[in-house]
Enzyme design. Structure first.
Site, PDB file in Angstrom:
ATOM      1  CG  ASP A  58      -2.001   0.978   1.208  1.00  0.00           C
ATOM      2  OD1 ASP A  58      -1.767   2.102   0.720  1.00  0.00           O
ATOM      3  OD2 ASP A  58      -3.100   0.633   1.681  1.00  0.00           O
ATOM      4  CB  SER A 124      -8.551  12.803 -14.938  1.00  0.00           C
ATOM      5  OG  SER A 124      -9.864  12.864 -15.422  1.00  0.00           O
ATOM      6  CE1 TYR A 148      -9.772  10.016  -9.832  1.00  0.00           C
ATOM      7  CE2 TYR A 148     -11.122  11.304 -11.344  1.00  0.00           C
ATOM      8  CZ  TYR A 148     -10.077  10.440 -11.126  1.00  0.00           C
ATOM      9  OH  TYR A 148      -9.320   9.995 -12.182  1.00  0.00           O
ATOM     10  CE  LYS A 152      -6.364  10.914 -10.695  1.00  0.00           C
ATOM     11  NZ  LYS A 152      -5.234  10.013 -10.530  1.00  0.00           N
TER      12      LYS A 152
HETATM   13  P1  NAD Z   1      -7.804   1.100 -11.437  1.00  0.00           P
HETATM   14  O1  NAD Z   1      -8.590   1.270 -10.208  1.00  0.00           O
HETATM   15  O2  NAD Z   1      -8.142  -0.042 -12.335  1.00  0.00           O
HETATM   16  O3  NAD Z   1      -6.243   1.007 -11.080  1.00  0.00           O
HETATM   17  C1  NAD Z   1      -5.681   1.689  -9.991  1.00  0.00           C
HETATM   18  C2  NAD Z   1      -4.873   0.683  -9.179  1.00  0.00           C
HETATM   19  O4  NAD Z   1      -4.287   1.351  -8.078  1.00  0.00           O
HETATM   20  C3  NAD Z   1      -5.725  -0.469  -8.645  1.00  0.00           C
HETATM   21  O5  NAD Z   1      -5.145  -1.697  -9.018  1.00  0.00           O
HETATM   22  C4  NAD Z   1      -5.684  -0.264  -7.114  1.00  0.00           C
HETATM   23  O6  NAD Z   1      -5.724  -1.495  -6.439  1.00  0.00           O
HETATM   24  C5  NAD Z   1      -4.375   0.495  -6.938  1.00  0.00           C
HETATM   25  N1  NAD Z   1      -4.290   1.347  -5.759  1.00  0.00           N
HETATM   26  C6  NAD Z   1      -5.154   2.306  -5.354  1.00  0.00           C
HETATM   27  N2  NAD Z   1      -4.730   2.870  -4.198  1.00  0.00           N
HETATM   28  C7  NAD Z   1      -3.552   2.256  -3.871  1.00  0.00           C
HETATM   29  C8  NAD Z   1      -2.631   2.398  -2.798  1.00  0.00           C
HETATM   30  N3  NAD Z   1      -2.834   3.256  -1.802  1.00  0.00           N
HETATM   31  N4  NAD Z   1      -1.546   1.612  -2.792  1.00  0.00           N
HETATM   32  C9  NAD Z   1      -1.321   0.711  -3.786  1.00  0.00           C
HETATM   33  N5  NAD Z   1      -2.160   0.522  -4.818  1.00  0.00           N
HETATM   34  C10 NAD Z   1      -3.272   1.298  -4.862  1.00  0.00           C
HETATM   35  O7  NAD Z   1      -7.877   2.471 -12.247  1.00  0.00           O
HETATM   36  P2  NAD Z   1      -7.408   2.805 -13.733  1.00  0.00           P
HETATM   37  O8  NAD Z   1      -8.630   3.024 -14.548  1.00  0.00           O
HETATM   38  O9  NAD Z   1      -6.388   1.834 -14.177  1.00  0.00           O
HETATM   39  O10 NAD Z   1      -6.767   4.236 -13.491  1.00  0.00           O
HETATM   40  C11 NAD Z   1      -5.380   4.385 -13.225  1.00  0.00           C
HETATM   41  C12 NAD Z   1      -5.122   5.835 -12.894  1.00  0.00           C
HETATM   42  O11 NAD Z   1      -5.573   6.656 -13.961  1.00  0.00           O
HETATM   43  C13 NAD Z   1      -5.851   6.332 -11.647  1.00  0.00           C
HETATM   44  O12 NAD Z   1      -4.996   7.221 -10.952  1.00  0.00           O
HETATM   45  C14 NAD Z   1      -7.044   7.069 -12.217  1.00  0.00           C
HETATM   46  O13 NAD Z   1      -7.497   8.075 -11.345  1.00  0.00           O
HETATM   47  C15 NAD Z   1      -6.467   7.653 -13.479  1.00  0.00           C
HETATM   48  N6  NAD Z   1      -7.473   7.921 -14.510  1.00  0.00           N
HETATM   49  C16 NAD Z   1      -8.326   6.928 -14.892  1.00  0.00           C
HETATM   50  C17 NAD Z   1      -9.312   7.189 -15.831  1.00  0.00           C
HETATM   51  C18 NAD Z   1     -10.291   6.127 -16.267  1.00  0.00           C
HETATM   52  O14 NAD Z   1     -11.327   6.480 -16.849  1.00  0.00           O
HETATM   53  N7  NAD Z   1     -10.042   4.849 -16.035  1.00  0.00           N
HETATM   54  C19 NAD Z   1      -9.395   8.469 -16.404  1.00  0.00           C
HETATM   55  C20 NAD Z   1      -8.501   9.464 -15.992  1.00  0.00           C
HETATM   56  C21 NAD Z   1      -7.536   9.172 -15.036  1.00  0.00           C
HETATM   57  C1  UD1 Z   2     -15.933  10.016 -16.201  1.00  0.00           C
HETATM   58  C2  UD1 Z   2     -15.626  10.518 -14.820  1.00  0.00           C
HETATM   59  C3  UD1 Z   2     -14.644  11.674 -14.911  1.00  0.00           C
HETATM   60  C4  UD1 Z   2     -13.406  11.278 -15.688  1.00  0.00           C
HETATM   61  C5  UD1 Z   2     -13.840  10.813 -17.075  1.00  0.00           C
HETATM   62  C6  UD1 Z   2     -12.662  10.358 -17.898  1.00  0.00           C
HETATM   63  C7  UD1 Z   2     -17.695  10.030 -13.588  1.00  0.00           C
HETATM   64  C8  UD1 Z   2     -18.931  10.588 -12.966  1.00  0.00           C
HETATM   65  N1  UD1 Z   2     -16.867  10.925 -14.193  1.00  0.00           N
HETATM   66  O1  UD1 Z   2     -16.756  10.993 -16.785  1.00  0.00           O
HETATM   67  O2  UD1 Z   2     -14.235  12.081 -13.633  1.00  0.00           O
HETATM   68  O3  UD1 Z   2     -12.545  12.380 -15.843  1.00  0.00           O
HETATM   69  O4  UD1 Z   2     -14.768   9.720 -16.925  1.00  0.00           O
HETATM   70  O5  UD1 Z   2     -12.192   9.168 -17.452  1.00  0.00           O
HETATM   71  O6  UD1 Z   2     -17.409   8.844 -13.503  1.00  0.00           O
HETATM   72  N2  UD1 Z   2     -23.552   7.891 -19.749  1.00  0.00           N
HETATM   73  C9  UD1 Z   2     -24.841   7.440 -19.993  1.00  0.00           C
HETATM   74  N3  UD1 Z   2     -25.244   6.304 -19.343  1.00  0.00           N
HETATM   75  C10 UD1 Z   2     -24.439   5.594 -18.498  1.00  0.00           C
HETATM   76  C11 UD1 Z   2     -23.120   6.071 -18.260  1.00  0.00           C
HETATM   77  C12 UD1 Z   2     -22.715   7.229 -18.903  1.00  0.00           C
HETATM   78  O7  UD1 Z   2     -25.580   8.030 -20.744  1.00  0.00           O
HETATM   79  O8  UD1 Z   2     -24.882   4.573 -17.933  1.00  0.00           O
HETATM   80  C13 UD1 Z   2     -23.090   9.101 -20.477  1.00  0.00           C
HETATM   81  C14 UD1 Z   2     -22.649  10.249 -19.587  1.00  0.00           C
HETATM   82  O9  UD1 Z   2     -23.725  11.097 -19.285  1.00  0.00           O
HETATM   83  C15 UD1 Z   2     -21.583  10.907 -20.491  1.00  0.00           C
HETATM   84  C16 UD1 Z   2     -20.986   9.748 -21.289  1.00  0.00           C
HETATM   85  O10 UD1 Z   2     -21.962   8.702 -21.216  1.00  0.00           O
HETATM   86  O11 UD1 Z   2     -22.187  11.796 -21.391  1.00  0.00           O
HETATM   87  C17 UD1 Z   2     -19.673   9.231 -20.726  1.00  0.00           C
HETATM   88  O12 UD1 Z   2     -19.853   8.928 -19.337  1.00  0.00           O
HETATM   89  P1  UD1 Z   2     -18.665   8.285 -18.471  1.00  0.00           P
HETATM   90  O13 UD1 Z   2     -18.192   7.049 -19.133  1.00  0.00           O
HETATM   91  O14 UD1 Z   2     -19.170   8.161 -17.075  1.00  0.00           O
HETATM   92  O15 UD1 Z   2     -17.477   9.348 -18.574  1.00  0.00           O
HETATM   93  P2  UD1 Z   2     -17.442  10.902 -18.175  1.00  0.00           P
HETATM   94  O16 UD1 Z   2     -18.787  11.461 -18.000  1.00  0.00           O
HETATM   95  O17 UD1 Z   2     -16.580  11.580 -19.183  1.00  0.00           O
END
Ligand code: NAD
Ligand code: UD1
Length: 337
Positions: A58, A124, A148, A152
């Site tokens: 962690d 993000s 959240y 970031k």
């Molecule tokens: P994810 O949850 O699948 O992966 C994150 C990993 O970090 C997980 O495996 C979790 O177990 C681990 N983790 C969390 N807290 C921890 C800690 N304290 N110590 C050790 N491990 C820890 O998420 P993801 O979608 O792969 O996203 C990765 C990164 O990208 C995140 O920082 C997320 O905020 C960022 N991000 C994701 C998205 C998206 O849509 N998936 C979009 C923008 C930014």
């Molecule tokens: C999400 C995150 C945001 C992050 C971004 C990029 C949330 C609330 N926000 O937003 O913090 O920066 O991804 O990773 O999770 N939608 C539907 N039906 C559904 C789900 C989504 O209509 O069941 C629509 C939403 O209104 C939106 C689009 O689909 O217009 C995409 O939604 P989503 O995948 O949640 O992404 P973001 O809204 O961009």
């Protein structure tokens, strides 16, 4: 010398590890499995033929994390570890601030202590808040609407301050737009717990019969068909951006910010149509009220990533849908299948 990957068994981390291993990079991976499963390491081995060195740690455990630095020659880091659910962050702000910020403090203190002052950070598009116009450039004003997003933005500012105080650092901030899809093998992918919050995981569960229909959150947005527009990017393209970012970090110092998106916006209904076309599956949907906090349009101007990282997205929307569907069909219950 090794790259430390935090959060490496998560969705984006696992795909990035596959790309880094393919490029012959040495890695050390840490995760506490709070949102991922140990079997991801087996799946990565199945794809690449390589077993990555892994520690279940962690980031909040400073001593546990220091052991990783003592036992390995780490010279850079890609920092994925963090909690990422927007709604949960509003309900549990302290948990989010503690995990994401304190974890980063511990990590940066150790990167500094062990002379590994190169970091690529997962930010993000959420840091742009509700942008005044699209496409979004890196120099647009920053704001957030939930804890959240605050974590970031705070981490971005903290990393900048670290560089200002010590010019040996190299900091690359990658602002991801909407990562979707999965590795083409169908062995790794996104594994949301419970009811998916995000669009694509919800659609794949409708496609597989797990959910009856998609709720389209609002059709009165200021977009071409009234539904929300986003910049969806294939997770493998996103993973490759990290390889480019770490290569740049190895040659320059400084702080830089990159939009990682395709530059094309698709509406919710565009995605439904693309999914149906790519997979031949019908996605029933109903129009429901807007989700609070959602914005009309969010898509990137990714020019800077192309000019400075030499990176641009290769995959189109149908390939993203095809690969997301392939992952879902092969793993109907995610990694528990
Ligand atoms: P994810 O949850 O699948 O992966 C994150 C990993 O970090 C997980 O495996 C979790 O177990 C681990 N983790 C969390 N807290 C921890 C800690 N304290 N110590 C050790 N491990 C820890 O998420 P993801 O979608 O792969 O996203 C990765 C990164 O990208 C995140 O920082 C997320 O905020 C960022 N991000 C994701 C998205 C998206 O849509 N998936 C979009 C923008 C930014
Ligand atoms: C999400 C995150 C945001 C992050 C971004 C990029 C949330 C609330 N926000 O937003 O913090 O920066 O991804 O990773 O999770 N939608 C539907 N039906 C559904 C789900 C989504 O209509 O069941 C629509 C939403 O209104 C939106 C689009 O689909 O217009 C995409 O939604 P989503 O995948 O949640 O992404 P973001 O809204 O961009």
């Amino acid at each position: 010398m090794s790259i430390l990957i935090t959060g490496g068994t998560g969705f984006i981390g696992s795909h990035t590890i596959v790309e880094l291993l393919a490029a012959g990079r040495e890695l050390v991976v840490v995760d506490n499995f709070c949102n991922s499963k140990p079997c991801v390491l087996d799946r990565i081995e199945q794809i690449t033929g390589k077993r990555v060195k892994f520690y279940e740690v962690d980031l909040l455990d400073y001593d546990g994390l220091e052991k990783v630095f003592q036992e390995n020659e780490i010279d850079s880091c890609i920092h994925f570890a963090g909690l990422k659910a927007v709604g949960e962050s509003c309900a549990q702000p302290l948990r989010y601030y503690h995990n994401n910020l304190t974890g980063t403090f511990n990590l940066c203190a150790l990167l500094s202590k062990y002379g590994a002052k190169r970091i690529v950070f997962s930010s993000s598009a959420t840091v742009y808040g509700n942008p005044a116009s699209v496409p979004i450039r890196e120099d647009f004003p920053l704001s957030t609407t939930n804890p959240y997003g605050e974590t970031k933005l705070m981490i971005e500012r903290i990393l900048k301050d670290i560089y200002e105080a010590d010019h040996e650092w190299s900091v690359s901030i990658l602002r991801y737009f909407n990562p979707i899809g999965a590795h083409s093998s169908g062995l790794i992918g996104e594994d949301p717990q419970g009811i998916p919050n995000n669009l694509l995981p919800y659609i794949t569960q409708v496609a597989s019969g797990k959910r009856e229909f998609l709720s389209v959150f609002g059709n009165d947005y200021n977009t071409h068909d009234g539904t929300g527009v986003r910049d969806y990017i294939h997770v493998v393209d996103l993973a490759r951006a990290h390889l480019k970012a770490i290569e740049l970090a190895e040659t320059v110092t400084g702080v830089d910010y990159f939009n990682i998106g395709t530059g094309t916006g698709y509406s919710v209904l565009d995605i439904v149509n693309a999914y149906e076309k790519a997979t031949g599956k019908k996605i029933p949907y109903k129009i429901t009220p807007r989700r609070p906090g959602d914005i009309d349009m969010c898509y990137a101007d990714p020019t800077k990533a192309y000019e400075k990282l030499g990176w641009r997205a290769q995959y189109g929307i149908e390939e993203m849908c095809r690969d997301a569907n392939n992952w879902q069909m092969k793993n109907p219950n995610g990694y528990d299948s």
